[in-house]
Motif scaffolding. Structure first.
Motif, PDB file in Angstrom:
ATOM      1  N   HIS A  49     -27.701 -48.010  24.793  1.00  0.00           N
ATOM      2  CA  HIS A  49     -26.276 -48.278  24.352  1.00  0.00           C
ATOM      3  C   HIS A  49     -26.527 -47.729  22.473  1.00  0.00           C
ATOM      4  CE1 HIS A  49     -23.406 -50.392  26.613  1.00  0.00           C
ATOM      5  NE2 HIS A  49     -24.706 -51.141  26.769  1.00  0.00           N
ATOM      6  N   TYR A  51     -27.038 -48.582  19.127  1.00  0.00           N
ATOM      7  CA  TYR A  51     -27.291 -49.715  18.135  1.00  0.00           C
ATOM      8  C   TYR A  51     -26.979 -49.867  16.565  1.00  0.00           C
ATOM      9  CZ  TYR A  51     -28.984 -52.467  22.107  1.00  0.00           C
ATOM     10  OH  TYR A  51     -28.713 -53.083  23.208  1.00  0.00           O
ATOM     11  N   GLU A  53     -24.652 -46.997  15.385  1.00  0.00           N
ATOM     12  CA  GLU A  53     -23.606 -45.088  15.508  1.00  0.00           C
ATOM     13  C   GLU A  53     -24.304 -43.992  14.600  1.00  0.00           C
ATOM     14  OE1 GLU A  53     -20.233 -47.898  14.759  1.00  0.00           O
ATOM     15  OE2 GLU A  53     -19.542 -46.892  16.614  1.00  0.00           O
ATOM     16  N   GLY A 179     -24.641 -56.137  12.024  1.00  0.00           N
ATOM     17  CA  GLY A 179     -23.678 -55.474  13.526  1.00  0.00           C
ATOM     18  C   GLY A 179     -25.089 -55.589  14.529  1.00  0.00           C
ATOM     19  N   VAL A 180     -25.466 -54.517  13.890  1.00  0.00           N
ATOM     20  CA  VAL A 180     -27.030 -54.614  15.706  1.00  0.00           C
ATOM     21  C   VAL A 180     -27.205 -56.407  15.448  1.00  0.00           C
ATOM     22  CG1 VAL A 180     -29.088 -54.269  15.051  1.00  0.00           C
ATOM     23  CG2 VAL A 180     -27.476 -52.572  14.288  1.00  0.00           C
ATOM     24  N   VAL A 183     -24.919 -57.958  17.414  1.00  0.00           N
ATOM     25  CA  VAL A 183     -24.879 -56.898  19.487  1.00  0.00           C
ATOM     26  C   VAL A 183     -26.077 -58.103  20.098  1.00  0.00           C
ATOM     27  CG1 VAL A 183     -25.766 -55.609  20.269  1.00  0.00           C
ATOM     28  CG2 VAL A 183     -23.829 -55.550  18.828  1.00  0.00           C
ATOM     29  N   VAL A 208     -17.718 -59.160  16.394  1.00  0.00           N
ATOM     30  CA  VAL A 208     -18.484 -57.875  16.361  1.00  0.00           C
ATOM     31  C   VAL A 208     -18.038 -56.871  16.046  1.00  0.00           C
ATOM     32  CG1 VAL A 208     -19.964 -56.056  17.675  1.00  0.00           C
ATOM     33  CG2 VAL A 208     -20.154 -58.681  18.682  1.00  0.00           C
ATOM     34  N   GLN A 213     -20.255 -51.936  20.160  1.00  0.00           N
ATOM     35  CA  GLN A 213     -21.255 -53.097  19.729  1.00  0.00           C
ATOM     36  C   GLN A 213     -20.871 -54.277  20.543  1.00  0.00           C
ATOM     37  OE1 GLN A 213     -20.929 -53.281  15.363  1.00  0.00           O
ATOM     38  NE2 GLN A 213     -23.200 -52.392  15.282  1.00  0.00           N
ATOM     39  N   ALA A 216     -22.302 -53.369  23.918  1.00  0.00           N
ATOM     40  CA  ALA A 216     -23.569 -54.171  24.095  1.00  0.00           C
ATOM     41  C   ALA A 216     -23.584 -55.473  24.186  1.00  0.00           C
ATOM     42  CB  ALA A 216     -23.775 -52.927  23.022  1.00  0.00           C
ATOM     43  N   ALA A 217     -22.670 -56.139  23.339  1.00  0.00           N
ATOM     44  CA  ALA A 217     -22.041 -57.535  22.861  1.00  0.00           C
ATOM     45  C   ALA A 217     -22.082 -58.032  24.379  1.00  0.00           C
ATOM     46  CB  ALA A 217     -21.969 -58.484  21.741  1.00  0.00           C
TER      47      ALA A 217
END
Length: 355
Positions: A49, A51, A53, A179-180, A183, A208, A213, A216-217
């Protein structure tokens, strides 16, 4: 005869001269974009993914280049064009991916919760940013980025309100970091709060920032959480259109200039920017089935690519020292806004018994 021949070339060469003027700066932004996309693919190959972008990588890479190199006039025109005009085209093209059917399919209760969350969080985040002493434009960017879809919302709102490169870079940089962290940290709330798959999916969709993301979360919570989280997130992204249109109507008041006399003839281009009108037209065409499903993917990818090019341009125009001066306040504003978004989302999930 000779005089006429001498007078014609400057006019006929005007478009060519403009292209030559813009080409170096645009080429530089495209080069930064290609490197950023390559780094995102490397992330995907390594972690499955992205993490961080390409959009975020582009602006950070542009800022890194700008920190030790100041573009000369040869590069500035193309960089400025990429930061403004290309971003406006990207915002317009996003309308082709919007279908009003997606709103209806989400159900009235969940739809009301999403709309309420976005509206309340925008107002509260803006108030928090202003209380911390941030300027109006960067406060709007933080509020929209936090409440809707992170970096994409910031990129879409920036040209509408006339935000500077420094404002965009500041808000995107800190929003990207949080944001990271979202996640990585959001799945920890599943055992702590005893959330079911549906509840957690709604929470992820409401809080999120980016669609990748959200995926991914929600993967740790299972397929059901991923499906509902993606749906909630997509409907939340649809709020970007009305918010951008509303801000375009308020934008003239942000300049601080004296109000102009009302024109005798109604001119929609004076009221709403051309690319917002284009966004609405494409959204209507998509909803009416005039934009085929096969065309949506390519159009969305072009819009995404142009956005990354624009972010590279914004990064190349950023003075890192300005970000340093507002860094503490921006970090506090984004963090407090995100905590507020989490609390509002959790409150609505339990109050309305969603999921």
């Amino acid at each position: 005869m000779q005089k006429n021949r001498l007078m014609k070339p400057p006019e006929s060469r005007a478009p060519v001269a403009r292209i030559r003027e813009l080409a170096p700066g645009i080429a530089l932004c495209v080069a930064v974009t290609l490197v950023s996309i390559g780094l995102q693919h490397l992330e995907e190959d390594t972690f499955e993914h992205p993490y961080i972008e390409a959009l975020v990588i582009a602006i950070l890479l542009g800022m890194a280049i700008r920190s030790f190199w100041t573009p000369s006039p040869l590069w500035r025109s193309g960089i400025a064009f990429s930061a403004k005009q290309l971003l406006e085209v990207a915002v317009m093209l996003l309308g082709a991916s919007i279908s009003f059917a997606a709103i209806v399919a989400s159900g009235p209760l969940l739809l009301a919760a999403i709309v309420a969350t976005v509206v309340v969080t925008i107002l509260a985040s803006f108030a928090i940013s202003r209380l911390l002493g941030l300027a109006v434009r960067i406060s709007i960017l933080i509020a929209c980025g936090n409440s809707i879809c992170g970096n994409s919302a910031i990129a879409a709102v920036a040209p509408v309100i006339g935000a500077s490169s420094d404002d965009v870079a500041s808000s995107i940089s800190f929003t990207a970091i949080l944001g990271v962290l979202m996640v990585l940290g959001l799945p920890l709330l599943i055992p702590l709060l005893g959330l079911g798959a549906g509840q957690y999916g709604i929470l992820a969709g409401l809080t999120v920032y980016a669609v990748p993301q959200v995926l991914a979360a929600t993967v740790p919570a299972g397929l059901a959480a991923t499906q509902i989280g993606t749906l909630v997130k997509l409907v939340r992204v649809l709020m970007l259109g009305p918010v951008v249109v509303g801000l375009s109507l308020l934008a003239p008041r942000l300049s601080g200039a004296a109000p102009q006399a009302v024109p005798r003839r109604f001119d929609p281009f004076k009221l709403v920017p051309w690319f917002i009108l284009g966004f609405l037209v494409l959204a209507a065409c998509r909803s009416l089935g005039l934009v085929p499903d096969l065309a949506v993917g390519p159009i969305t990818r072009v819009a995404g690519l142009l956005t990354v090019v624009s972010m590279a341009a914004l990064g190349l125009g950023v003075d890192v020292r300005v970000i340093g001066r507002v860094g503490g306040r921006v970090t506090a504003a984004v963090t407090l806004s995100l905590v507020l978004l989490l609390l509002i989302s959790l409150g609505l999930i339990h109050l309305l018994r969603l999921g």
